[in-house]
Design an enzyme around this catalytic site. Structure first.
Site, PDB file in Angstrom:
ATOM      1  N   LYS A 156       3.610 -15.560   3.801  1.00 20.97           N
ATOM      2  CA  LYS A 156       3.737 -16.235   2.394  1.00 20.97           C
ATOM      3  C   LYS A 156       5.267 -16.551   2.229  1.00 20.97           C
ATOM      4  O   LYS A 156       5.725 -16.193   1.198  1.00 20.97           O
ATOM      5  CB  LYS A 156       3.272 -15.736   1.409  1.00 20.97           C
TER       6      LYS A 156
ATOM      7  N   ASP B 199     -11.518  -8.708   6.395  1.00 22.36           N
ATOM      8  CA  ASP B 199     -12.775  -8.807   5.873  1.00 22.36           C
ATOM      9  C   ASP B 199     -13.321 -10.008   5.621  1.00 22.36           C
ATOM     10  O   ASP B 199     -14.712 -10.282   6.054  1.00 22.36           O
ATOM     11  CB  ASP B 199     -12.739  -8.176   4.307  1.00 22.36           C
TER      12      ASP B 199
ATOM     13  N   ASP C 276      -5.611  -6.945   5.612  1.00 17.47           N
ATOM     14  CA  ASP C 276      -6.813  -6.203   5.082  1.00 17.47           C
ATOM     15  C   ASP C 276      -7.844  -7.270   4.264  1.00 17.47           C
ATOM     16  O   ASP C 276      -9.127  -7.104   4.812  1.00 17.47           O
ATOM     17  CB  ASP C 276      -6.315  -5.288   3.857  1.00 17.47           C
TER      18      ASP C 276
ATOM     19  N   ASP D  20      -2.734 -18.465   2.697  1.00 15.86           N
ATOM     20  CA  ASP D  20      -3.753 -19.156   1.809  1.00 15.86           C
ATOM     21  C   ASP D  20      -4.250 -20.074   2.769  1.00 15.86           C
ATOM     22  O   ASP D  20      -5.445 -20.410   3.033  1.00 15.86           O
ATOM     23  CB  ASP D  20      -3.228 -19.987   0.678  1.00 15.86           C
TER      24      ASP D  20
ATOM     25  N   TYR E  34       0.739  -1.218  -0.027  1.00 16.61           N
ATOM     26  CA  TYR E  34       0.127   0.031  -0.059  1.00 16.61           C
ATOM     27  C   TYR E  34       1.012   1.264  -0.084  1.00 16.61           C
ATOM     28  O   TYR E  34       0.319   2.260  -0.529  1.00 16.61           O
ATOM     29  CB  TYR E  34      -1.039   0.163   1.146  1.00 16.61           C
TER      30      TYR E  34
END
Length: 354
Positions: A187, A247, A243, A219, A142
């Site tokens: 990851k 959600d 993020d 994942d 970001y």
């Protein structure tokens, strides 16, 4: 206690839910003998429209002078539907986080027994789920270098050792206050930035010998949050993964309108619901104010006002039990309550409680 609070309603449903958050805080102030003063400021699309800047210098100064920031949401269809817009409301949110040094976003995820049926997941998987996701907030893609032309684009995912160490320190210390179980989500099998996260977490483990630390690829974590939510106690992860993961947790609570959060760091702490501005519903008295109200509870608890935060939580629980709910979580055949009615009911409950 006296607290100076910067109030940033933002865009869309933000002003509507913010009114209810402030009304509940005022009820707490009267009940417990506190003095809360509010200074409202612009952020997001409304700030672009007014002064051409989604996070104006005047807003930053108000935030810096406050004890806490109570924020709602930013975002507007005017900008969502214009991918070439030179300035976007979300840029203001990122600027606010960066300038206030808000590197640690803390999002509690808990179930409400009376709302388990609202989740798309099986009730037996959900009952008793209670964990916290800690998202690094000022690094990663970001904020990394970006480029785009008609044929090529990239976002760089950069993290430094100090950035990783400080967010992991927050995570380890919160884990110590809870069930002493920390899951580091990365990851590391693919990304170099994730390998640095895992290396530093491994280095820090001996400083917290009482914490059971495990590691999980994003994942796998995304799957297990939905299939084994009771496995987790504290999750810590980088900005982009956090993020998406937070959600996803709305499937556990049954609605994003129930999830509060805090963002902590170098300067003024900020408290906000995790949902967006839902501009399509603005002005329709439909938005769920509970996440905003619970964000106010987190604000009070941050300053040691535990009884006051507990009073808000009891009032929210009572409203849900009494089916005083906005349409997205109302039981079939239940009465219609809008944003204002739910907020007023919760404020009145606090005022009337013995």
């Amino acid at each position: 206690m006296k607290l100076k609070i910067a109030v940033l309603p933002g865009d869309g449903i933000g002003p509507e839910i913010m009114k209810q958050g402030v009304a509940v805080m005022d009820a707490v102030a009267r009940k417990f003998g506190h003095e809360f003063t509010y200074t409202e400021a612009l952020v997001g699309a409304c700030a672009i429209d007014a002064v051409g800047d989604p996070y104006p210098a005047a807003t930053h100064e108000i935030c810096m002078q406050a004890d806490a920031v109570l924020f709602a949401a930013v975002g507007s269809l005017k900008y969502d539907n214009n991918p070439t817009a030179p300035v976007r409301p979300e840029t203001g949110l990122l600027a606010m986080r960066k300038q206030l040094g808000l590197f640690a976003n803390i999002r509690p995820v808990a179930t409400f027994d009376c709302l388990l049926h609202k989740s798309p997941l099986k009730e037996e998987l959900l009952r008793g789920a209670d964990f916290i996701v800690i998202r690094e907030l000022t690094g990663g893609m970001y904020f990394g270098e970006k480029y785009q032309d008609n044929d090529r684009a990239y976002d760089t995912n950069v993290y430094t050792r100090p950035e990783i160490e400080r967010i992991l320190k927050v995570a380890f210390e919160i884990a110590m206050q809870r069930k002493k179980h920390l899951t580091v989500v990365d990851k590391a099998n693919v990304l170099a930035s994730s390998r640095l996260w895992r290396q530093i977490a491994k280095e820090m483990e001996p400083q917290y010998p009482d914490v059971n630390t495990d590691y999980m690829f994003i994942d796998n974590a995304s799957m297990r949050v939905l299939t084994e939510p009771r496995f987790f106690d504290v999750i810590v992860t980088e900005n982009t993964f956090g993020d998406i993961l937070t959600d996803e947790t709305s499937c556990i609570t049954g609605s994003m309108g129930l999830q509060p959060s805090s963002s902590l760091g170098l300067h003024t702490p900020l408290f906000e619901p995790v949902h967006g501005s839902w501009p399509q519903a603005a002005g329709q008295n439909l938005a769920n104010p509970v996440a905003q109200i619970l964000s106010a509870a987190m604000l009070l608890e941050h300053f040691g006002l535990k009884a006051e935060g507990a009073a808000i939580r009891r009032a929210v629980d009572a409203s849900l039990a009494a089916n005083v709910r906005t349409p997205e979580i109302q039981v079939e055949g239940g009465a219609h309550y809008g944003t204002k009615e739910v907020g007023q009911w919760i404020a009145d409950y606090i005022s009337a409680e013995a």
